[in-house]
Design an enzyme around this catalytic site. Structure first.
Site, PDB file in Angstrom:
ATOM      1  N   SER A  66       0.885  -1.225  -0.136  1.00 35.20           N
ATOM      2  CA  SER A  66       0.084   0.108  -0.298  1.00 35.20           C
ATOM      3  C   SER A  66       1.264   0.874  -0.444  1.00 35.20           C
ATOM      4  O   SER A  66       1.613   1.910   1.188  1.00 35.20           O
ATOM      5  CB  SER A  66      -0.892  -0.188   0.792  1.00 35.20           C
ATOM      6  N   HIS A  99      -1.352  -1.053  -4.201  1.00 36.09           N
ATOM      7  CA  HIS A  99      -3.017  -0.447  -3.893  1.00 36.09           C
ATOM      8  C   HIS A  99      -2.814   0.843  -3.102  1.00 36.09           C
ATOM      9  O   HIS A  99      -1.621   1.417  -2.637  1.00 36.09           O
ATOM     10  CB  HIS A  99      -2.917  -1.079  -2.061  1.00 36.09           C
ATOM     11  N   ASP A 119      -4.939   3.673  -1.681  1.00 43.86           N
ATOM     12  CA  ASP A 119      -5.990   4.671  -1.121  1.00 43.86           C
ATOM     13  C   ASP A 119      -6.368   6.217  -1.503  1.00 43.86           C
ATOM     14  O   ASP A 119      -5.542   7.188  -0.943  1.00 43.86           O
ATOM     15  CB  ASP A 119      -5.114   4.287   0.679  1.00 43.86           C
ATOM     16  N   HIS A 140      -8.498   2.187  -3.723  1.00 43.07           N
ATOM     17  CA  HIS A 140      -9.567   2.098  -2.382  1.00 43.07           C
ATOM     18  C   HIS A 140      -9.768   3.207  -1.873  1.00 43.07           C
ATOM     19  O   HIS A 140      -9.094   4.067  -1.897  1.00 43.07           O
ATOM     20  CB  HIS A 140      -8.803   1.257  -1.491  1.00 43.07           C
ATOM     21  N   GLY A 169      -8.874   4.485   7.195  1.00 39.60           N
ATOM     22  CA  GLY A 169      -8.390   6.434   7.362  1.00 39.60           C
ATOM     23  C   GLY A 169      -7.016   6.137   7.277  1.00 39.60           C
ATOM     24  O   GLY A 169      -6.563   7.596   7.181  1.00 39.60           O
ATOM     25  N   PHE A 170      -6.489   5.574   8.626  1.00 40.23           N
ATOM     26  CA  PHE A 170      -5.136   5.471   7.763  1.00 40.23           C
ATOM     27  C   PHE A 170      -4.351   4.537   8.113  1.00 40.23           C
ATOM     28  O   PHE A 170      -4.542   3.433   8.550  1.00 40.23           O
ATOM     29  CB  PHE A 170      -4.652   6.049   9.634  1.00 40.23           C
ATOM     30  N   ASP A 224      -7.577  -6.063   4.409  1.00 36.71           N
ATOM     31  CA  ASP A 224      -6.834  -4.718   4.909  1.00 36.71           C
ATOM     32  C   ASP A 224      -6.714  -3.778   5.986  1.00 36.71           C
ATOM     33  O   ASP A 224      -7.694  -3.494   6.517  1.00 36.71           O
ATOM     34  CB  ASP A 224      -7.400  -3.735   3.721  1.00 36.71           C
ATOM     35  N   GLY A 225      -4.996  -3.368   6.693  1.00 38.85           N
ATOM     36  CA  GLY A 225      -5.221  -3.214   7.628  1.00 38.85           C
ATOM     37  C   GLY A 225      -4.438  -3.915   8.724  1.00 38.85           C
ATOM     38  O   GLY A 225      -4.997  -5.118   9.013  1.00 38.85           O
ATOM     39  N   GLY A 226      -3.136  -3.301   9.139  1.00 41.29           N
ATOM     40  CA  GLY A 226      -2.351  -3.980  10.578  1.00 41.29           C
ATOM     41  C   GLY A 226      -2.494  -5.442   9.911  1.00 41.29           C
ATOM     42  O   GLY A 226      -1.302  -6.259  10.485  1.00 41.29           O
ATOM     43  N   SER A 261       2.457  -0.229   6.169  1.00 41.96           N
ATOM     44  CA  SER A 261       3.391  -0.088   7.300  1.00 41.96           C
ATOM     45  C   SER A 261       4.360  -1.790   7.854  1.00 41.96           C
ATOM     46  O   SER A 261       5.444  -1.658   7.275  1.00 41.96           O
ATOM     47  CB  SER A 261       2.966   0.370   8.635  1.00 41.96           C
TER      48      SER A 261
HETATM   49  C1  DX5 Z   1      -6.476   1.963   5.621  1.00 38.16           C
HETATM   50  C2  DX5 Z   1      -6.547   1.495   4.332  1.00 38.16           C
HETATM   51  C3  DX5 Z   1      -5.182   0.918   4.300  1.00 38.16           C
HETATM   52  C4  DX5 Z   1      -3.718   1.058   5.086  1.00 38.16           C
HETATM   53  C5  DX5 Z   1      -2.961  -0.083   5.511  1.00 38.16           C
HETATM   54  O1  DX5 Z   1      -7.554   2.706   6.058  1.00 38.16           O
HETATM   55  O2  DX5 Z   1      -7.491   1.010   3.718  1.00 38.16           O
HETATM   56  O3  DX5 Z   1      -4.715  -0.003   2.780  1.00 38.16           O
HETATM   57  O4  DX5 Z   1      -3.113   1.556   3.741  1.00 38.16           O
HETATM   58  O5  DX5 Z   1      -1.792   0.250   5.502  1.00 38.16           O
HETATM   59  P1  DX5 Z   1      -1.315  -0.432   7.077  1.00 38.16           P
HETATM   60  O6  DX5 Z   1      -0.735  -1.863   6.353  1.00 38.16           O
HETATM   61  O7  DX5 Z   1      -0.316  -0.443   7.190  1.00 38.16           O
HETATM   62  O8  DX5 Z   1      -2.934  -0.253   8.381  1.00 38.16           O
HETATM   63 ZN    ZN Z   2      -7.171   0.670   1.645  1.00 37.94          ZN
END
Ligand code: DX5
Ligand code: ZN
Length: 216
Positions: A7, A31, A33, A64, A140-141, A173-175, A196
């Protein structure tokens, strides 16, 4: 073959081209965002940046959208056949109309659902979908912690897909990182968005290799 999408929100944006060139041979695609500081409280980039990424790589793009007006974006972006367009469930006013507009552009149709949205909400549209994204953080983040309760949702979706003999892709998606990706792959998740977990490590390419080994 299970897939990883780095991402780019988590990459050093001014070095995005170099990061893409370094990783592109070893991932399914990238990806992107798109956030508008309204649907979510964060602002990233829009169609012009996505179009620039499309110019420097032939890999699949996985866009996304976390924005109030997905239709406007669809008019501005230049994606290629087979790229993925994922829309947050809660941002769509007229879901069939939106999904149809994506399909007409020859893009793969995907809905992303936040942790507080139940799977039942998307079942009426499931036959139209190429992919479902289970958000494992609140959209969001980048850099948030994986929400363990979303594992149950992934299990339920894998079971549903099997029960009805469907073939849509299941993505999380996420973490996602090297501590949780293998368990998720084993339970039947097909694709992983990793921000990340790749870019906030000392060597993103090595980390991508490691993640690939863990899931395939
Ligand atoms: C969150 C995004 C994710 C984000 C994932 O809103 O949709 O795609 O980029 O980032 P990590 O892998 O750091 O959670
Ligand atoms: Zn995303």
């Amino acid at each position: 073959m299970k897939k990883i999408y780095p991402s780019l929100i988590a990459a050093k944006l001014l070095e995005a081209k170099q990061e893409i060139e370094k990783l592109e041979q070893y991932c399914a695609g990238f990806h992107l965002d798109v956030m508008d500081n309204h649907f979510v409280p964060n602002l990233t980039f829009g169609a012009s940046f996505v179009n620039e990424v499309a110019r420097v790589t032939t890999k699949q793009l996985f866009v996304h959208l976390m924005i109030d007006n997905p239709f406007e974006f669809l008019d501005q972006v230049k994606l290629k056949k087979g790229d993925i367009l994922s829309i947050q469930y809660a941002s769509m006013q007229d879901i069939p109309h939106m999904l149809n507009a994506i399909k007409k552009k020859d893009l793969l149709v995907s809905i992303a659902i936040n942790p507080d949205i139940s799977l039942e909400k998307i079942y009426p549209y499931i036959k139209t979908l190429d992919q479902v994204v289970i958000m494992s953080v609140k959209a969001g983040f980048s850099g948030q912690s994986f929400i363990p309760e979303t594992i149950k949702k992934a299990r339920a979706l894998v079971a549903y897909r099997q029960e009805y003999n469907l073939t849509f892709d299941i993505c999380m998606d996420g973490g996602i990182n090297s501590n949780n990706i293998q368990e998720l792959a084993h339970l039947g998740v097909d694709s992983f968005v990793v921000g990340s977990g790749i870019f906030n490590t000392p060597d993103p390419l090595m980390e991508l290799h490691k993640l690939n080994t863990l899931i395939n």
